[in-house]
Design a protein around this motif. Sequence first.
Motif, PDB file in Angstrom:
ATOM      1  N   HIS A 101       0.846  -1.195   0.000  1.00 17.04           N
ATOM      2  CA  HIS A 101       0.000   0.000   0.000  1.00 17.04           C
ATOM      3  C   HIS A 101       0.883   1.247   0.000  1.00 17.04           C
ATOM      4  O   HIS A 101       1.842   1.337   0.777  1.00 17.04           O
ATOM      5  CB  HIS A 101      -0.907  -0.002   1.232  1.00 17.04           C
ATOM      6  N   PRO A 102       0.573   2.225  -0.849  1.00 15.40           N
ATOM      7  CA  PRO A 102       1.440   3.414  -0.947  1.00 15.40           C
ATOM      8  C   PRO A 102       1.478   4.276   0.305  1.00 15.40           C
ATOM      9  O   PRO A 102       2.376   5.110   0.437  1.00 15.40           O
ATOM     10  CB  PRO A 102       0.834   4.188  -2.128  1.00 15.40           C
ATOM     11  N   VAL A 103       0.545   4.071   1.231  1.00 15.65           N
ATOM     12  CA  VAL A 103       0.561   4.888   2.448  1.00 15.65           C
ATOM     13  C   VAL A 103       1.679   4.460   3.395  1.00 15.65           C
ATOM     14  O   VAL A 103       2.103   5.235   4.262  1.00 15.65           O
ATOM     15  CB  VAL A 103      -0.807   4.821   3.163  1.00 15.65           C
ATOM     16  N   LEU A 104       2.196   3.245   3.247  1.00 11.37           N
ATOM     17  CA  LEU A 104       3.290   2.787   4.098  1.00 11.37           C
ATOM     18  C   LEU A 104       4.533   3.649   3.888  1.00 11.37           C
ATOM     19  O   LEU A 104       4.865   4.008   2.759  1.00 11.37           O
ATOM     20  CB  LEU A 104       3.618   1.319   3.808  1.00 11.37           C
ATOM     21  N   GLU A 105       5.226   3.956   4.978  1.00 11.45           N
ATOM     22  CA  GLU A 105       6.422   4.793   4.914  1.00 11.45           C
ATOM     23  C   GLU A 105       7.659   3.894   5.005  1.00 11.45           C
ATOM     24  O   GLU A 105       7.987   3.385   6.073  1.00 11.45           O
ATOM     25  CB  GLU A 105       6.414   5.802   6.061  1.00 11.45           C
ATOM     26  N   LYS A 134       1.708   7.493  11.776  1.00 10.41           N
ATOM     27  CA  LYS A 134       1.330   7.323  13.178  1.00 10.41           C
ATOM     28  C   LYS A 134      -0.141   7.652  13.437  1.00 10.41           C
ATOM     29  O   LYS A 134      -0.784   7.028  14.281  1.00 10.41           O
ATOM     30  CB  LYS A 134       2.232   8.180  14.058  1.00 10.41           C
ATOM     31  N   ASP A 135      -0.685   8.624  12.713  1.00  9.30           N
ATOM     32  CA  ASP A 135      -2.080   8.997  12.975  1.00  9.30           C
ATOM     33  C   ASP A 135      -3.057   7.897  12.579  1.00  9.30           C
ATOM     34  O   ASP A 135      -4.170   7.820  13.106  1.00  9.30           O
ATOM     35  CB  ASP A 135      -2.436  10.310  12.277  1.00  9.30           C
ATOM     36  N   PHE A 159      -9.123   0.107  16.281  1.00  8.42           N
ATOM     37  CA  PHE A 159      -8.529  -0.757  17.304  1.00  8.42           C
ATOM     38  C   PHE A 159      -7.638  -1.813  16.675  1.00  8.42           C
ATOM     39  O   PHE A 159      -6.564  -2.132  17.194  1.00  8.42           O
ATOM     40  CB  PHE A 159      -9.633  -1.419  18.136  1.00  8.42           C
ATOM     41  N   LEU A 160      -8.052  -2.373  15.543  1.00  9.88           N
ATOM     42  CA  LEU A 160      -7.264  -3.350  14.812  1.00  9.88           C
ATOM     43  C   LEU A 160      -6.636  -2.667  13.604  1.00  9.88           C
ATOM     44  O   LEU A 160      -7.314  -1.993  12.835  1.00  9.88           O
ATOM     45  CB  LEU A 160      -8.136  -4.522  14.354  1.00  9.88           C
ATOM     46  N   THR A 161      -5.344  -2.829  13.441  1.00  5.82           N
ATOM     47  CA  THR A 161      -4.652  -2.238  12.289  1.00  5.82           C
ATOM     48  C   THR A 161      -4.941  -3.073  11.047  1.00  5.82           C
ATOM     49  O   THR A 161      -4.689  -4.280  11.036  1.00  5.82           O
ATOM     50  CB  THR A 161      -3.127  -2.209  12.523  1.00  5.82           C
TER      51      THR A 161
END
Length: 328
Positions: free
Chosen positions: A183-187, A200-201, A207-209
């Motif tokens: 996923h492109p949101v991963l840093e 982090k936000d 509750f579950l990632t």
Amino acid sequence: MTDISVCCCLSTVHQNLFKSSFSQSSFSTASRNNRKTFYSPLFAGACAISSGIILWYIKNKELYASEQKDDILQVAGREIPGLPEYTAEDISKHDSKEKRIWVCFKSGVYDITDFVAKHPGGEKILMAAGASLEPFWELFAVHKNAQVLKMLEEYRIGNLRLEDRGLDIQNLDDPFAADPRRHPVLEPRSVKPFNAEPPKDLLVENFLTPNEVFFVRNHLPVPNVDPEEYELEICGRGIKPIVLKLDDIKTKFKKHTITSVIQCAGNRRSELNEVKKLKAFNSINDVLLAYEMNGKEIPQDHGFPIRVIVPGVVGARRMSSGWVKLFQ
């Protein structure tokens, strides 16, 4: 949840210190009866030249340090004029501690005999003894960082003959080419191997990632496992060895669901060790062989088709890069 912080501290040279040292100087001569200020054009010129040399040295030193820091991946392994030249055949003769252990990287030749005992991966480094490091570093790509390359250069003994350079990787495919899409949101913290965390936000939004943004911690390329061919061997003291297919695990045993927090073993490790050192593994904990994550087939980055979950134990001790073949 994972939080990786990198803190860099860079030193700065204040050139105004040199300016004040030279701009406030005056020179005079005195006799017993009188005193007069004496300005020598020659002396003034010498001071100006000296100041210029000092400032030039400072500037170039800063540029060199910056180049070493920013371009070490390109600088390491370059040919160094004046060093002895060796052939691939020369290097191949040094493949044991008795003969000294030589390796090559790009244009460089290195005697790493004295480093082997310090190698975090033990004697695995001996797989490259008498040959090139490059095929192994394509696989163990975590070595391609400034700290490792700087350390390698300390063992430099010569240059590799031009005709022998690059032969070991000419037809070598990228071992990370088959890694899954992320996923492109991963840093990313590194790309090969892929290590990344979510913003982090996002961690407090649910509750579950979600699987797609769960942190990824790999050391090697992600295995491409055929679920139809997968087998798990279980053995141990007092246990009759058995081999299970993936379908056996899913259909012949009762299914359990647990909620567990997983974090990377490196998170605040130094700080926590200062408070209290604990055992990394507790053998009495329950163990789950997981084939699902958040109600879905476990992702390839997280151990497909089977991974170990040990609640209450840090990620590094529960096969966070799964792909279990043997459970003992």
